[in-house]
Design an enzyme around this catalytic site. Sequence first.
Site, mmCIF file in Angstrom:
data_model
loop_
_atom_site.group_PDB
_atom_site.id
_atom_site.type_symbol
_atom_site.label_atom_id
_atom_site.label_comp_id
_atom_site.label_asym_id
_atom_site.label_seq_id
_atom_site.Cartn_x
_atom_site.Cartn_y
_atom_site.Cartn_z
ATOM 1 N N LYS A 229 19.102 -12.497 -26.102
ATOM 2 C CA LYS A 229 20.411 -12.250 -26.708
ATOM 3 C C LYS A 229 20.389 -12.408 -28.229
ATOM 4 C CE LYS A 229 23.481 -12.475 -22.836
ATOM 5 N NZ LYS A 229 24.692 -13.053 -22.210
ATOM 6 N N ARG A 263 19.316 -15.973 -15.550
ATOM 7 C CA ARG A 263 19.298 -14.503 -15.551
ATOM 8 C C ARG A 263 18.412 -14.026 -16.697
ATOM 9 N NH1 ARG A 263 22.320 -10.181 -17.742
ATOM 10 N NH2 ARG A 263 22.669 -8.466 -16.259
#
Length: 286
Positions: A229, A263
């Site tokens: 991210k 995840r």
Amino acid sequence: MSHQKSLEKRDGHSTKGIFSSDEPLIMGILNVTPDSFSDGARFNQFDQALAHAEEMIEQGADIIDIGGESTRPGAKAVSESEEIKRVIPLVERVSRLGVPVSVDTSKPGVMRASAEAGAGMINDVRALTEPGALAVVSEIKLPVCLMHMQGQPRTMQHNPSYQDVVSEVKGFLRERIAACVNAGIDTSLIAIDPGFGFGKTLPHNLELLTQLSCFNDLNVPILAGLSRKSMLGQITGRDVNDRLAASLAVALIAMQQGAKIIRVHDVKQTSDVKKIFIATNTAELI
């Protein structure tokens, strides 16, 4: 396939107790979209996507999370029919590979179609707030992950603000758990995700990560999605596809903070982190 038969099929396909593991579970990301932030267009063809799912399972994925609509900042909306077209054939095929399939969607129609196709979990970035979503999940009786997001994907990073990000995110998730229970969804079928990067600045994300254990008193499993991210790019200066080390670091921190589902894009390497985490925790008990 009838709804009842699909339920029977899922019960025989190890979807019961998907959140009951004592060890962290690795959720492999499979985006079948042309515009996802990291792997957009890499796996939006069926054969490529299926091969990647098989590879992730071989590398240690406990769950495969299939998404047909990008939720990156600025992402364009996708119609329900287009999302079904992208996702359902893959759900039908991947659900035969021996691990539960999660479907990353907020649309009730996609949720229902996914259940019929053999999905074992719904992963909703909007926490079942879309009209009809709560009723559908209550009916199909699949495990569901409720995520916090401030705003909508197209605008969520414009100017996110909080008085107290941890308490506000936690309060929202507590309310959504209560809404699920009131709709007839058993708490054993609920997990939560604080939504790293979804309407949060870097300081917000870091505060949530360092205080992630605070969410354990909601008494449902925590899913942590930090892989590749932008927060990691802000810290390291690395491009999106050069954030493996940073992704592994935050995966370990999340496990140490009590996250039960991690995840990730990089399943093989995260599986090694998981093994080290389990071994060191087991050693502490000897």
